[in-house]
Design a protein around this motif. Structure first.
Motif, PDB file in Angstrom:
ATOM      1  N   GLU A 165     -32.282  10.859 -52.045  1.00  0.00           N
ATOM      2  CA  GLU A 165     -31.882   9.741 -51.415  1.00  0.00           C
ATOM      3  C   GLU A 165     -31.776   9.888 -49.811  1.00  0.00           C
ATOM      4  O   GLU A 165     -32.742   9.039 -49.270  1.00  0.00           O
ATOM      5  CB  GLU A 165     -30.413   9.331 -51.804  1.00  0.00           C
ATOM      6  N   PRO A 166     -31.580  11.005 -49.270  1.00  0.00           N
ATOM      7  CA  PRO A 166     -31.741  11.229 -48.125  1.00  0.00           C
ATOM      8  C   PRO A 166     -33.355  11.242 -47.610  1.00  0.00           C
ATOM      9  O   PRO A 166     -33.842  10.538 -46.220  1.00  0.00           O
ATOM     10  CB  PRO A 166     -31.287  12.718 -47.598  1.00  0.00           C
ATOM     11  N   LEU A 167     -34.105  11.792 -48.275  1.00  0.00           N
ATOM     12  CA  LEU A 167     -35.607  11.697 -48.096  1.00  0.00           C
ATOM     13  C   LEU A 167     -36.116  10.146 -48.096  1.00  0.00           C
ATOM     14  O   LEU A 167     -36.813   9.565 -47.487  1.00  0.00           O
ATOM     15  CB  LEU A 167     -36.456  12.392 -49.138  1.00  0.00           C
ATOM     16  N   LEU A 168     -35.631   9.477 -49.255  1.00  0.00           N
ATOM     17  CA  LEU A 168     -36.266   8.174 -49.498  1.00  0.00           C
ATOM     18  C   LEU A 168     -35.620   7.184 -48.083  1.00  0.00           C
ATOM     19  O   LEU A 168     -36.110   6.312 -47.679  1.00  0.00           O
ATOM     20  CB  LEU A 168     -35.616   7.529 -50.432  1.00  0.00           C
TER      21      LEU A 168
ATOM     22  N   ARG B  54     -35.002   8.271 -45.106  1.00  0.00           N
ATOM     23  CA  ARG B  54     -35.837   8.415 -43.999  1.00  0.00           C
ATOM     24  C   ARG B  54     -37.299   7.829 -44.051  1.00  0.00           C
ATOM     25  O   ARG B  54     -37.771   7.272 -42.842  1.00  0.00           O
ATOM     26  CB  ARG B  54     -36.358   9.918 -43.833  1.00  0.00           C
ATOM     27  N   PHE B  55     -37.782   7.603 -45.325  1.00  0.00           N
ATOM     28  CA  PHE B  55     -38.953   6.677 -45.354  1.00  0.00           C
ATOM     29  C   PHE B  55     -38.670   5.476 -45.070  1.00  0.00           C
ATOM     30  O   PHE B  55     -39.330   4.626 -44.335  1.00  0.00           O
ATOM     31  CB  PHE B  55     -39.468   6.890 -47.026  1.00  0.00           C
ATOM     32  N   ARG B  56     -37.493   5.021 -45.541  1.00  0.00           N
ATOM     33  CA  ARG B  56     -37.252   3.459 -45.302  1.00  0.00           C
ATOM     34  C   ARG B  56     -36.775   3.117 -43.801  1.00  0.00           C
ATOM     35  O   ARG B  56     -37.257   2.093 -43.320  1.00  0.00           O
ATOM     36  CB  ARG B  56     -35.877   2.963 -45.958  1.00  0.00           C
ATOM     37  N   GLU B  57     -36.534   4.274 -43.176  1.00  0.00           N
ATOM     38  CA  GLU B  57     -36.353   4.097 -41.620  1.00  0.00           C
ATOM     39  C   GLU B  57     -37.634   4.099 -40.921  1.00  0.00           C
ATOM     40  O   GLU B  57     -37.783   3.469 -40.048  1.00  0.00           O
ATOM     41  CB  GLU B  57     -35.616   5.042 -41.264  1.00  0.00           C
ATOM     42  N   ALA B  58     -38.384   4.702 -41.581  1.00  0.00           N
ATOM     43  CA  ALA B  58     -39.967   4.931 -40.803  1.00  0.00           C
ATOM     44  C   ALA B  58     -40.660   3.648 -41.358  1.00  0.00           C
ATOM     45  O   ALA B  58     -41.613   3.225 -40.460  1.00  0.00           O
ATOM     46  CB  ALA B  58     -40.399   6.229 -41.377  1.00  0.00           C
ATOM     47  N   VAL B  59     -40.472   3.184 -42.408  1.00  0.00           N
ATOM     48  CA  VAL B  59     -41.300   1.729 -42.753  1.00  0.00           C
ATOM     49  C   VAL B  59     -40.321   0.943 -43.147  1.00  0.00           C
ATOM     50  O   VAL B  59     -40.123   0.835 -44.522  1.00  0.00           O
ATOM     51  CB  VAL B  59     -42.209   2.395 -43.840  1.00  0.00           C
ATOM     52  N   PRO B  60     -39.766   0.012 -42.286  1.00  0.00           N
ATOM     53  CA  PRO B  60     -38.869  -0.905 -42.708  1.00  0.00           C
ATOM     54  C   PRO B  60     -39.592  -2.184 -43.587  1.00  0.00           C
ATOM     55  O   PRO B  60     -40.877  -1.984 -43.492  1.00  0.00           O
ATOM     56  CB  PRO B  60     -38.561  -1.547 -41.296  1.00  0.00           C
ATOM     57  N   GLY B  61     -38.890  -2.682 -44.508  1.00  0.00           N
ATOM     58  CA  GLY B  61     -39.286  -3.712 -45.393  1.00  0.00           C
ATOM     59  C   GLY B  61     -39.993  -3.299 -46.808  1.00  0.00           C
ATOM     60  O   GLY B  61     -40.268  -3.730 -47.379  1.00  0.00           O
ATOM     61  N   ILE B  62     -39.857  -1.917 -47.103  1.00  0.00           N
ATOM     62  CA  ILE B  62     -40.330  -1.457 -48.493  1.00  0.00           C
ATOM     63  C   ILE B  62     -38.879  -0.651 -48.905  1.00  0.00           C
ATOM     64  O   ILE B  62     -38.567   0.234 -48.656  1.00  0.00           O
ATOM     65  CB  ILE B  62     -41.475  -0.456 -48.245  1.00  0.00           C
ATOM     66  N   ARG B  63     -38.509  -1.297 -49.944  1.00  0.00           N
ATOM     67  CA  ARG B  63     -37.256  -0.643 -50.844  1.00  0.00           C
ATOM     68  C   ARG B  63     -37.955   0.496 -51.572  1.00  0.00           C
ATOM     69  O   ARG B  63     -38.932   0.580 -51.891  1.00  0.00           O
ATOM     70  CB  ARG B  63     -36.615  -1.575 -51.743  1.00  0.00           C
ATOM     71  N   THR B  64     -36.836   1.367 -51.989  1.00  0.00           N
ATOM     72  CA  THR B  64     -37.305   2.571 -53.006  1.00  0.00           C
ATOM     73  C   THR B  64     -36.331   2.558 -54.081  1.00  0.00           C
ATOM     74  O   THR B  64     -35.196   2.206 -54.024  1.00  0.00           O
ATOM     75  CB  THR B  64     -36.957   3.927 -52.037  1.00  0.00           C
ATOM     76  N   GLU B  65     -37.105   2.923 -55.159  1.00  0.00           N
ATOM     77  CA  GLU B  65     -36.316   3.141 -56.578  1.00  0.00           C
ATOM     78  C   GLU B  65     -36.903   4.531 -57.039  1.00  0.00           C
ATOM     79  O   GLU B  65     -38.184   4.837 -56.542  1.00  0.00           O
ATOM     80  CB  GLU B  65     -36.715   2.198 -57.520  1.00  0.00           C
ATOM     81  N   GLN B  66     -36.110   5.287 -57.625  1.00  0.00           N
ATOM     82  CA  GLN B  66     -36.614   6.523 -58.189  1.00  0.00           C
ATOM     83  C   GLN B  66     -36.168   6.867 -59.507  1.00  0.00           C
ATOM     84  O   GLN B  66     -35.268   6.504 -59.956  1.00  0.00           O
ATOM     85  CB  GLN B  66     -36.502   7.525 -57.039  1.00  0.00           C
ATOM     86  N   ILE B  67     -37.005   7.611 -60.212  1.00  0.00           N
ATOM     87  CA  ILE B  67     -36.510   8.094 -61.396  1.00  0.00           C
ATOM     88  C   ILE B  67     -36.666   9.660 -61.453  1.00  0.00           C
ATOM     89  O   ILE B  67     -37.828  10.291 -60.950  1.00  0.00           O
ATOM     90  CB  ILE B  67     -37.540   7.780 -62.691  1.00  0.00           C
ATOM     91  N   ARG B  68     -35.664  10.406 -61.511  1.00  0.00           N
ATOM     92  CA  ARG B  68     -35.816  11.967 -61.415  1.00  0.00           C
ATOM     93  C   ARG B  68     -35.631  12.631 -62.756  1.00  0.00           C
ATOM     94  O   ARG B  68     -34.497  12.356 -63.264  1.00  0.00           O
ATOM     95  CB  ARG B  68     -34.796  12.526 -60.504  1.00  0.00           C
ATOM     96  N   LEU B  69     -36.513  13.455 -63.233  1.00  0.00           N
ATOM     97  CA  LEU B  69     -36.465  14.101 -64.713  1.00  0.00           C
ATOM     98  C   LEU B  69     -37.424  15.641 -64.307  1.00  0.00           C
ATOM     99  O   LEU B  69     -38.003  15.564 -63.350  1.00  0.00           O
ATOM    100  CB  LEU B  69     -37.124  13.476 -65.731  1.00  0.00           C
ATOM    101  N   GLY B  70     -36.978  16.335 -65.199  1.00  0.00           N
ATOM    102  CA  GLY B  70     -37.652  17.684 -65.110  1.00  0.00           C
ATOM    103  C   GLY B  70     -39.312  17.404 -65.586  1.00  0.00           C
ATOM    104  O   GLY B  70     -39.248  16.365 -65.678  1.00  0.00           O
TER     105      GLY B  70
END
Length: 349
Positions: free
Chosen positions: A59-62, A64-80
């Motif tokens: 989430e901290p990485l995402l 940072r992306f949202r701060e750098a690129v406003p207007g693009i939301r992020t969703e993520q799936i984390r698995l092995g």
């Protein structure tokens, strides 16, 4: 503030005005910026990232992306790695395409997927700053490396008793106090098991069973078990190690002189991504100087961009002895033999 917002080519307005030549960008790299359409990405409005990064860093990485690129939301799936690849493969075959960008440690299914149309063919503009060998067919890009190591709890293990080599994990003095990932779970662990065989440790499953090894799900689970004292020593993919060392965790570590394996964390934009432009913008951002620093800071692995700073608490790969590319020694046939052997020894069906 607007000057510092991310541009479609991975540069800020200020650095563009400073001149692309000063940044070491070739004319070809600048021309590739047309491959990204930031306005189209913002119209798509979001990016869905399948990943196996360190959980508390995602989430901290995402952000940072949202701060750098406003207007693009992020969703993520984390698995092995294994279930993540399996999920993408199942969705692709079913025509249920939900993923925009996938980041994982690959196995042979990723190689097959490259042939079967899983991946968009393009070259991120930022790739001019990476070694050429980290680009597979303009579809699959190596953005990070993980290395295998041994760790221990410094409050419970005296320096004189700390393990120095892989065979030390098999010492009966650690009976019931040694941990690792189950080899049937992770490609990176299968690779180190192959390496152990190559350096003469042929009976690791049997000896670790006799030593009452404890299995944990994922590197985060292993390192927390060591911090808690549930086990005293462990084999670890060094994904979560640097952040915990920065936090002052009482962890000792060593990359044995006999050598270790290197695992490549690779990324691609899905060919049938629901948000293809946002996916390209996101992956290209991960490859910028800024993105690589954040990726390393929050996700704990050494990055691959030329000139990137080293991890704060761990040695650079070039400083380690006998680093072997795990993919080079773990063929699909050997992988099957290793997994079958470990499952058989531990009674796993």
């Amino acid at each position: 503030m607007a000057d510092q917002q991310y541009r479609a080519d991975g540069l800020t307005r200020r650095t563009v005005l400073a001149g692309g030549a000063a940044l070491g960008l070739t004319g070809a790299a600048q021309a590739q910026s047309a491959a990204l359409d930031l306005e189209a990405a913002r119209r798509e409005g979001q990016v869905v990232v399948y990943n196996n990064w360190q959980p508390n860093g995602i989430e901290p990485l995402l952000q940072r992306f949202r701060e750098a690129v406003p207007g693009i939301r992020t969703e993520q799936i984390r698995l092995g790695s294994n279930p993540l690849i399996e999920r993408f493969q199942t969705e692709f075959v079913a025509g249920r395409n939900l993923c925009d960008v996938l980041v994982t440690f690959p196995d042979e299914r990723i190689d097959e997927g490259l042939k079967q149309g899983w991946m968009a063919k393009w070259t991120p503009p930022e790739f001019s700053n990476f070694p050429a060998e980290y680009n597979n067919s303009d579809m699959l890009f190596t953005i990070q490396h993980a290395r295998e190591c041994i760790i221990w709890n410094k409050t419970q293990v005296r320096p004189a008793d700390a393990p120095k080599e892989w065979a030390d994990l098999l010492d009966p003095k650690w009976k019931g106090r040694v941990g690792m990932n189950p080899p049937w779970r992770s490609v990176s662990i299968q690779q180190i098991c192959a390496f152990w065989e190559d350096i003469g440790i042929k009976d690791a499953p049997e000896r670790l069973k006799a030593n009452e090894v404890r299995f944990f799900e994922g590197s985060g689970g292993i390192i927390q078990a060591v911090v808690r004292g549930d086990v005293r020593v462990a084999e670890l993919t060094d994904l979560p190690l640097n952040p915990l060392l920065e936090d002052g965790a009482p962890i000792g570590f060593i990359y044995p002189k006999s050598g270790t394996t290197l695992s490549a964390n690779k990324a691609f934009v899905a060919a049938k991504a629901p948000h293809p432009n946002a996916g390209k913008v996101f992956l290209n951002w991960l490859m910028t100087a800024e993105g690589q620093v954040h990726l390393q800071t929050y996700c704990g692995l050494s990055v691959t961009r030329k000139g990137a700073p080293p991890l704060s608490k761990l040695p650079a790969t070039a400083q380690l002895s006998n680093v072997v590319d795990g993919e080079a020694i773990l063929t699909p046939a050997r992988q099957a033999v290793i997994v079958d052997k470990w499952r058989s020894v531990f009674g796993i069906r």
